[in-house]
Write a protein that holds these residues in place. Structure first.
Motif, short mmCIF file in Angstrom:
data_model
loop_
_atom_site.label_atom_id
_atom_site.label_comp_id
_atom_site.label_asym_id
_atom_site.label_seq_id
_atom_site.Cartn_x
_atom_site.Cartn_y
_atom_site.Cartn_z
N SER A 10 25.08 39.37 18.89
CA SER A 10 24.57 38.73 17.67
C SER A 10 23.84 39.71 16.90
CB SER A 10 23.58 37.59 18.03
OG SER A 10 23.02 37.08 16.68
N GLN A 11 24.14 40.27 15.89
CA GLN A 11 23.48 41.09 14.93
C GLN A 11 22.07 40.54 14.27
OE1 GLN A 11 25.44 42.77 11.65
NE2 GLN A 11 24.44 44.82 11.83
N LYS A 40 25.04 52.77 20.25
CA LYS A 40 24.75 53.08 19.03
C LYS A 40 24.43 51.79 18.09
CE LYS A 40 24.71 56.15 15.02
NZ LYS A 40 25.69 56.99 14.23
N PRO A 41 23.25 51.27 18.10
CA PRO A 41 22.94 50.09 17.62
C PRO A 41 23.15 49.81 16.03
CG PRO A 41 21.15 50.51 18.96
CD PRO A 41 21.96 51.84 18.86
N TRP A 46 22.27 45.58 6.83
CA TRP A 46 23.16 46.69 6.53
C TRP A 46 22.85 47.30 5.46
CZ3 TRP A 46 27.12 47.86 9.92
CH2 TRP A 46 27.48 46.98 10.90
N THR A 47 23.26 48.50 5.06
CA THR A 47 23.56 49.10 3.67
C THR A 47 24.97 48.83 3.44
OG1 THR A 47 24.28 51.23 4.52
CG2 THR A 47 21.88 51.02 4.23
N SER A 48 25.16 48.98 1.88
CA SER A 48 26.57 48.77 1.45
C SER A 48 27.52 49.48 2.19
CB SER A 48 26.67 48.41 -0.02
OG SER A 48 28.02 48.19 -0.37
N ASP A 49 27.27 50.58 2.12
CA ASP A 49 27.98 51.89 2.67
C ASP A 49 28.59 51.49 4.06
OD1 ASP A 49 28.35 52.95 0.16
OD2 ASP A 49 26.93 54.71 0.53
N MET A 163 23.27 39.69 4.48
CA MET A 163 23.52 41.06 5.08
C MET A 163 23.03 42.41 4.79
SD MET A 163 25.47 39.99 7.61
CE MET A 163 24.08 38.60 7.70
N LEU A 164 22.57 42.41 3.18
CA LEU A 164 22.12 43.64 2.71
C LEU A 164 20.93 43.45 2.24
CD1 LEU A 164 25.02 44.03 0.09
CD2 LEU A 164 24.72 45.22 2.26
N THR A 165 19.88 42.58 2.68
CA THR A 165 18.50 42.10 2.47
C THR A 165 18.03 41.81 3.76
OG1 THR A 165 18.42 39.75 1.89
CG2 THR A 165 18.90 41.69 -0.07
#
Length: 303
Positions: A10-11, A40-41, A46-49, A163-165
Motif C-alpha cells: 500500500s503506497q 527502493k521505496p 508522486w511527481t508527474s514524471d 496522487m500528486l499532492t
C-alpha cells in the motif's frame, strides 16, 4: 496457529485500511499479516514524471527488487493478496512478489483470495494476477474489487489530485473525495466474514458466488469497453519507450509523449468513443456484454 497469510503493498495507505477492515471477522491468532516494500521505496505523493515513468515496466510486468520477505511458515491454508492496479496492470511490488521464488513456493496448492483497491479499472490487472497465481500452482477462489464509484472522468481528476499532492480531500471543494469511499472500505469486513466461513468449512467452490451475491460489486459497461482496448495501446507505448528510450533524455521525452497522449485520450477521445459505443453497439451486444462481465466477475482463467 497462523494458518492464513495476508500480504499486500500500500503506497497511500488506502489498501492497508481495506485489509484491516477485511480482517475484522478473523481471529488475530490465525492471521499472519505481511506488508511488502520495494527495496527502493516509491515516493508519495508522486511527481508527474515519476508516476508516468513507471508505466513501461509496470505494463511489461518486470519485477523490481523488494525488501527481504519474512514468512512465518512454509505453508498456509489460505493466502489473501491485496493489491492496486497501476496502468491496467498489477502494481510493480505485487508483480514482483508473485514472481519471487519464496512466495511462489507458498502459493503452490493453496487457495488464494485477491482484494483490490483502485480507481475503477481492474479487469486487465486481475487477468495478470490470475495467470501469475496459476503459474505458481495456486488456486484463485475469490476476488473482491473495491473501486471508486464516481464517473471515469471525475475519478481521473480526483485520483491525480490525490496522487500528486498526497491529499485525500475534495479538490477545490467541488469534486468528491478521491479513492474508495469510506462506506466501501467498511464493507470489506462483510467480505471478510464470507471468506472466513469458507476457510473454516474448507469449502471454496461457491465462494465467488457468495461474494457477488452481496450486490456490492459491479462492472460498468463503459469500463468493460475501455479496458478491452486500452491495454493493447499501453503495451505498444511500453514497448516503444523501452526499445527507443535508450538514454535518460530519450526516455523522458517518450514518457512525456505518453503522458499527453493519455490525457488527451482520457478527457477528449474516450468520452466521444464511449458515447458512440453506448448508442450504436451496446444495445445490440447485450448478451456478449453480459457474458464478459460474468467472466471477469469470476475466478476462472480463459481456456
Amino acid at each position: 496457529m497462523k494458518n492464513i497469510l495476508v500480504v499486500n503493498y500500500s503506497q497511500s495507505g488506502q489498501l492497508n485500511e481495506i485489509i484491516s477492515q477485511f480482517l475484522i471477522p478473523f481471529e488475530p491468532e490465525t492471521v499472519e499479516r505481511l506488508e511488502i516494500f520495494p527495496a527502493k521505496p516509491f515516493v508519495f505523493p508522486w511527481t508527474s514524471d515519476e508516476f508516468f515513468d513507471k508505466m513501461p515496466e509496470c505494463v511489461q510486468e518486470d519485477p523490481i527488487p523488494l525488501q527481504p520477505l519474512h514468512f512465518g511458515a512454509g505453508r498456509y491454508d489460505l493466502i489473501v493478496i491485496g493489491y492496486q492496479p497501476w496502468f491496467l496492470s498489477p502494481s510493480l511490488p505485487v508483480t514482483s512478489l508473485l514472481k519471487s521464488p519464496e512466495f511462489k513456493a507458498r502459493l503452490r496448492d493453496t487457495p488464494v483470495v485477491t482484494v483490490i483497491g483502485g480507481r475503477n479499472m481492474w479487469l486487465n490487472s486481475q487477468e495478470s494476477i490470475k495467470k501469475l497465481i496459476a503459474d505458481a500452482g495456486g488456486k484463485l477462489v475469490g476476488n473482491i474489487p473495491l473501486m471508486d464509484r464516481v464517473s471515469n472522468l471525475v475519478s481521473a481528476v480526483t485520483i491525480l489530485h490525490w496522487m500528486l499532492t498526497g491529499r485525500k480531500d475534495r479538490k477545490w471543494g467541488i469534486f468528491p473525495k478521491p479513492g474508495v469511499s469510506d462506506q466501501d472500505i467498511a464493507s470489506a469486513s462483510r467480505f471478510g466474514a464470507i471468506v472466513k466461513d469458507a476457510h473454516q468449512s474448507g469449502q471454496y467452490s461457491g465462494l465467488q458466488k457468495q461474494i457477488m451475491a452481496t450486490g456490492l460489486i459491479n462492472i460498468p459497461t463503459d469500463i468493460l469497453f475501455i479496458e478491452g482496448r486500452a491495454k493493447k495501446l499501453f503495451r505498444i507505448w511500453a514497448n516503444l519507450i523501452k526499445t527507443k528510450g535508450t538514454t535518460p533524455e530519450k526516455r523522458k521525452r517518450l514518457v512525456g509523449f505518453f503522458k499527453y497522449y493519455l490525457l488527451v485520450a482520457l478527457f477528449m477521445v474516450a468520452p466521444v468513443v464511449v458515447t458512440l459505443y453506448r448508442l450504436l453497439i451496446a444495445p445490440f451486444a447485450a448478451n456478449a456484454i453480459k457474458k464478459k462481465k460474468e467472466y471477469f466477475c469470476g475466478v476462472e482463467t480463459k481456456s
